[in-house]
Write an enzyme that holds these catalytic residues in place. Structure first.
Site, PDB file in Angstrom:
ATOM      1  N   GLN A  70     -51.715  58.838  51.821  1.00  0.00           N
ATOM      2  CA  GLN A  70     -52.400  57.594  52.173  1.00  0.00           C
ATOM      3  C   GLN A  70     -52.711  57.554  53.672  1.00  0.00           C
ATOM      4  OE1 GLN A  70     -49.627  54.856  50.479  1.00  0.00           O
ATOM      5  NE2 GLN A  70     -47.988  55.307  51.921  1.00  0.00           N
ATOM      6  N   HIS A 101     -47.678  59.209  49.811  1.00  0.00           N
ATOM      7  CA  HIS A 101     -47.519  58.147  48.814  1.00  0.00           C
ATOM      8  C   HIS A 101     -46.539  58.626  47.756  1.00  0.00           C
ATOM      9  CE1 HIS A 101     -49.557  55.069  45.891  1.00  0.00           C
ATOM     10  NE2 HIS A 101     -48.245  55.107  45.744  1.00  0.00           N
ATOM     11  N   PHE A 155     -39.412  51.507  48.078  1.00  0.00           N
ATOM     12  CA  PHE A 155     -40.559  52.372  47.784  1.00  0.00           C
ATOM     13  C   PHE A 155     -40.100  53.752  47.344  1.00  0.00           C
ATOM     14  CE2 PHE A 155     -44.029  55.054  49.933  1.00  0.00           C
ATOM     15  CZ  PHE A 155     -44.825  55.061  48.803  1.00  0.00           C
ATOM     16  N   HIS A 158     -38.746  53.753  43.814  1.00  0.00           N
ATOM     17  CA  HIS A 158     -39.821  53.682  42.826  1.00  0.00           C
ATOM     18  C   HIS A 158     -40.405  55.066  42.582  1.00  0.00           C
ATOM     19  CE1 HIS A 158     -43.532  52.311  40.861  1.00  0.00           C
ATOM     20  NE2 HIS A 158     -44.174  53.097  41.711  1.00  0.00           N
ATOM     21  N   GLU A 159     -40.654  55.812  43.655  1.00  0.00           N
ATOM     22  CA  GLU A 159     -41.273  57.134  43.516  1.00  0.00           C
ATOM     23  C   GLU A 159     -40.334  58.122  42.823  1.00  0.00           C
ATOM     24  OE1 GLU A 159     -44.475  58.042  44.204  1.00  0.00           O
ATOM     25  OE2 GLU A 159     -44.741  55.889  44.478  1.00  0.00           O
ATOM     26  N   LYS A 162     -39.841  56.801  38.922  1.00  0.00           N
ATOM     27  CA  LYS A 162     -41.052  56.870  38.096  1.00  0.00           C
ATOM     28  C   LYS A 162     -41.582  58.294  37.977  1.00  0.00           C
ATOM     29  CE  LYS A 162     -45.737  55.072  37.571  1.00  0.00           C
ATOM     30  NZ  LYS A 162     -46.792  54.167  38.112  1.00  0.00           N
ATOM     31  N   HIS A 163     -41.609  59.038  39.091  1.00  0.00           N
ATOM     32  CA  HIS A 163     -42.255  60.355  39.102  1.00  0.00           C
ATOM     33  C   HIS A 163     -41.259  61.513  39.247  1.00  0.00           C
ATOM     34  CE1 HIS A 163     -46.113  58.307  39.421  1.00  0.00           C
ATOM     35  NE2 HIS A 163     -45.643  57.618  40.457  1.00  0.00           N
TER      36      HIS A 163
END
Length: 281
Positions: A70, A101, A155, A158-159, A162-163
Site C-alpha cells: 500500500q 498490506h 492489523f 488480522h493478517e 485470515k491469511h
C-alpha cells in the site's frame, strides 16, 4: 455420497438393502443428501466473506502467493482522526515507501482460502521482528479489523489469522509467516524500482499508468495488479509461486481499471487528517 464415510456405509448394509427395497430412488437420494447436510453442519461452516465451504476447519492447499503493498500517501489522505496505532498520525516517522498490506494465499480460480486452522495471533511470537514490522508493515488505520475468532484485534493479527494460517506447508507458524513476508518485501523492492524509474512522491506530478506497470514488469518479470483511489495509486500487488519466484496472478481481476491513465503518488504532506487532534490509545 462424498459426505458419508466408508465405515458408516459398511455398518449400514442391512439398512441400505431395506431402504432400496422399500423406498423409491428419489427418496433414498434425499435421505443421503440430508445426511450430507447434517455432516457439513456439524463438521464445517460457510465462510460468507469468500464464499468457500470449510469442512472441519480445513481448506484445500493454496496455489500461489500475492504480496499486497500500500502507498501510505494515498491511504493517509483518508485519515480524519488520529490514534497511537495509526502510522499516518506521526509525520516525522511516517513511511515514504510502499508498506506491506499482507501476504495472501490465492487459488488459481480467483478465490482464496481464509481463516484456516492455526494458533491465534500472539505478538510475543514476533517480538524480535517488531522494529521492522512497525516501519514496513504499519497499520494505516485507527480501526481494529475483525479476526477469524469473531473478535476485533490488531492489523497484524488480522493478517496472520485470515491469511497466514492458510500458508501451510510453505510457512509453518506465525513467526515464519511474518519473517518470510518481510524477506520477500525486501527482495522485491517495489519502491526502489519505481523511484529509479522516476516515479517519486509528488503532490503535483502525475505519471503514466503504463509506465509504472512496465517498470515492475522489467524488474521482476511479472505484471502487477494496481488499485487506485481517485487518481492516486493506493495498492500495488505482485504474485509469486510457492518458491517465491514471480509469476502473473492467475486471475487478473482488472483492478487497474480502477486507475486512470495517469496516476499520482501523493507525498505525505498531502495527508488530510486534522492537525489539532491528539493521539489516542
Amino acid at each position: 455420497m462424498g459426505c458419508i464415510h466408508k465405515k458408516e456405509i459398511q455398518k449400514s448394509e442391512n439398512w441400505k438393502r431395506r431402504a432400496t427395497m422399500s423406498s423409491p430412488p428419489a427418496i433414498v437420494n434425499l435421505r443421503m443428501l440430508f445426511v450430507c447436510c447434517i455432516l457439513i453442519a456439524v463438521k464445517g461452516g460457510w465462510d460468507e466473506e469468500v464464499g468457500l465451504l470449510r469442512r472441519g476447519g480445513e481448506q484445500r492447499e493454496f496455489d500461489y502467493f500475492k504480496l499486497a503493498l500500500q502507498w501510505p500517501g494515498t491511504y493517509c489522505r483518508k485519515t480524519r482522526h488520529c490514534c497511537s496505532s495509526n502510522a499516518c498520525c506521526t509525520r516525522s516517522n511516517s513511511p515514504s515507501v510502499f508498506t506491506i498490506h499482507g501476504l495472501w494465499t490465492e487459488y488459481n480460480d480467483g478465490t482464496w482460502p481464509s481463516c484456516c486452522s492455526g494458533r491465534p495471533f500472539d505478538e510475543k511470537e514476533i517480538s524480535t521482528l517488531l522494529e521492522p514490522m512497525r516501519k514496513y508493515w504499519p497499520s494505516l488505520s485507527c480501526g481494529s479489523p475483525r479476526s477469524c475468532h469473531h473478535k476485533k484485534g490488531p492489523f497484524w493479527g488480522h493478517e496472520w489469522e485470515k491469511h497466514g494460517t492458510c500458508a501451510y506447508p510453505v510457512v509453518h507458524d506465525e513467526y515464519e509467516f511474518f519473517l518470510t513476508t518481510l524477506n520477500v518485501y525486501f527482495k522485491y523492492n517495489v519502491t526502489e524500482v519505481l523511484f529509479e524509474a522516476g516515479y517519486v512522491p509528488s503532490n503535483s506530478e502525475k505519471y503514466p499508468l503504463g509506465g509504472i506497470i512496465s517498470a515492475i514488469q522489467n524488474a521482476f518479470h511479472t505484471t502487477p495488479e494496481l488499485v487506485c483511489s481517485g487518481d492516486a495509486l493506493e495498492e500495488l500487488r505482485i504474485c509469486f509461486f510457492k518458491n517465491f519466484e514471480p509469476r502473473d496472478c492467475a486471475y487478473d481481476t482488472s483492478l487497474r481499471r480502477s486507475c486512470p491513465q495517469y496516476v499520482s503518488l501523493p507525498a505525505h504532506g498531502s495527508w488530510g487528517f486534522r492537525s489539532n487532534t491528539t493521539a489516542a490509545s
